[in-house]
Scaffold this motif. Sequence first.
Motif, short mmCIF file in Angstrom:
data_model
loop_
_atom_site.label_atom_id
_atom_site.label_comp_id
_atom_site.label_asym_id
_atom_site.label_seq_id
_atom_site.Cartn_x
_atom_site.Cartn_y
_atom_site.Cartn_z
N GLN A 56 0.83 -1.20 0.00
CA GLN A 56 0.00 0.00 0.00
C GLN A 56 0.87 1.25 0.00
OE1 GLN A 56 -2.99 0.28 3.07
NE2 GLN A 56 -3.74 2.24 2.31
N ALA A 57 1.94 1.26 0.77
CA ALA A 57 2.84 2.43 0.79
C ALA A 57 3.45 2.66 -0.59
CB ALA A 57 3.93 2.23 1.84
N ALA A 58 3.83 1.58 -1.28
CA ALA A 58 4.38 1.71 -2.63
C ALA A 58 3.33 2.25 -3.60
CB ALA A 58 4.92 0.37 -3.12
N ASP A 59 2.09 1.78 -3.46
CA ASP A 59 1.00 2.28 -4.31
C ASP A 59 0.79 3.77 -4.09
OD1 ASP A 59 0.58 -0.23 -5.38
OD2 ASP A 59 -1.22 -0.65 -4.19
N LEU A 60 0.87 4.22 -2.84
CA LEU A 60 0.63 5.63 -2.55
C LEU A 60 1.79 6.50 -3.03
CD1 LEU A 60 -1.18 5.40 0.90
CD2 LEU A 60 -2.16 5.59 -1.40
N ALA A 61 3.01 5.98 -3.04
CA ALA A 61 4.13 6.71 -3.65
C ALA A 61 3.90 6.83 -5.16
CB ALA A 61 5.45 6.01 -3.36
N LEU A 62 3.40 5.77 -5.76
CA LEU A 62 3.10 5.79 -7.20
C LEU A 62 1.98 6.78 -7.50
CD1 LEU A 62 4.05 4.24 -9.75
CD2 LEU A 62 2.15 2.66 -9.36
N LEU A 63 0.97 6.83 -6.65
CA LEU A 63 -0.13 7.80 -6.81
C LEU A 63 0.42 9.21 -6.75
CD1 LEU A 63 -3.04 8.83 -6.95
CD2 LEU A 63 -3.25 8.32 -4.50
N ARG A 64 1.29 9.49 -5.79
CA ARG A 64 1.83 10.85 -5.68
C ARG A 64 2.64 11.21 -6.92
NH1 ARG A 64 0.46 15.58 -4.83
NH2 ARG A 64 2.19 16.98 -4.45
N ALA A 65 3.38 10.25 -7.47
CA ALA A 65 4.14 10.50 -8.70
C ALA A 65 3.20 10.85 -9.85
CB ALA A 65 4.99 9.28 -9.05
N ALA A 66 2.09 10.12 -9.96
CA ALA A 66 1.10 10.39 -11.01
C ALA A 66 0.50 11.78 -10.83
CB ALA A 66 0.01 9.33 -11.00
N GLU A 67 0.18 12.15 -9.59
CA GLU A 67 -0.39 13.48 -9.33
C GLU A 67 0.61 14.59 -9.67
OE1 GLU A 67 -3.59 12.59 -5.77
OE2 GLU A 67 -1.57 13.22 -5.21
N LEU A 68 1.88 14.38 -9.37
CA LEU A 68 2.90 15.36 -9.72
C LEU A 68 3.02 15.53 -11.23
CD1 LEU A 68 5.72 14.51 -7.17
CD2 LEU A 68 4.47 16.66 -7.33
N SER A 153 -6.92 4.77 -10.90
CA SER A 153 -6.98 3.38 -10.42
C SER A 153 -6.63 3.27 -8.94
CB SER A 153 -6.02 2.50 -11.22
OG SER A 153 -6.38 2.48 -12.58
N ILE A 154 -5.57 3.94 -8.53
CA ILE A 154 -5.14 3.83 -7.13
C ILE A 154 -6.13 4.54 -6.21
CG2 ILE A 154 -3.33 4.42 -5.47
CD1 ILE A 154 -1.30 3.85 -7.70
N LYS A 155 -6.67 5.66 -6.65
CA LYS A 155 -7.67 6.36 -5.82
C LYS A 155 -8.91 5.49 -5.61
CE LYS A 155 -6.37 11.14 -6.69
NZ LYS A 155 -6.76 12.42 -7.27
N VAL A 156 -9.34 4.81 -6.65
CA VAL A 156 -10.49 3.90 -6.53
C VAL A 156 -10.15 2.75 -5.59
CG1 VAL A 156 -11.91 2.22 -7.78
CG2 VAL A 156 -11.57 4.51 -8.72
N GLN A 157 -8.97 2.15 -5.78
CA GLN A 157 -8.56 1.01 -4.98
C GLN A 157 -8.55 1.30 -3.49
OE1 GLN A 157 -4.79 -0.66 -6.12
NE2 GLN A 157 -4.79 -2.15 -4.50
N TYR A 158 -8.12 2.51 -3.10
CA TYR A 158 -8.00 2.84 -1.69
C TYR A 158 -9.06 3.84 -1.19
CZ TYR A 158 -3.61 0.34 -1.92
OH TYR A 158 -2.67 -0.65 -2.09
N GLY A 159 -10.02 4.17 -2.04
CA GLY A 159 -11.11 5.07 -1.62
C GLY A 159 -10.64 6.47 -1.33
N ILE A 160 -9.69 6.96 -2.11
CA ILE A 160 -9.16 8.31 -1.93
C ILE A 160 -9.91 9.26 -2.85
CG2 ILE A 160 -7.10 9.77 -2.17
CD1 ILE A 160 -5.46 7.17 -1.63
N LYS A 161 -10.32 10.38 -2.31
CA LYS A 161 -11.07 11.38 -3.12
C LYS A 161 -10.13 12.21 -3.95
CE LYS A 161 -15.06 10.56 -1.13
NZ LYS A 161 -16.05 9.83 -1.73
#
Length: 161
Positions: A56-68, A153-161
């Motif tokens: 999960q921590a790796a997924d959230l680092a990947l999400l932040r990279a995508a947002e950047l 995809s990651i936002k859906v997977q973890y319920g992040i708005k």
Amino acid sequence: MKAPISSALAAIFLTACATAYRPYTFLGGGGWKEVQIADNAFKVTFEANGHMSKTQAADLALLRAAELALANGYSHFIIGSAPDDSRTGAYTTPSTTNINLTTYGNSTRGTAQTYGGQTYVFSFPAPSITVVLFKEKPPLSTTVYDAALVAKSIKVQYGIK
């Protein structure tokens, strides 16, 4: 005065849950950190507490990279390196022995029980990735991530708005 502060801190740590997806704060139990290392490159780290898996921590680092990437006008990115800065540790509870003795005349009998001494191992995941951003999908023979798709995809997977 120290007892109420210690009790309050203990209550915070005992009732804590997985690290929230947000910028890093020490007292908040972690979050993402980022540093721009080139015009189109960032190092992103997600420091998690002991209630979050490495995945999960790796997924959230990947999400932040995508947002950047999206926030800076880029549509794709690749991962240049991905060192693992995770930390592990252990804590052993103190042990206490209770002894009950009974004396009958010249003889003494007793029992002893020892409590505690358990060792708890904990891990604080902290995946770190270096990403290179691109305006269009580059023709590379490595994995090229679509920033919008990864973020969605990651936002859906973890319920992040």
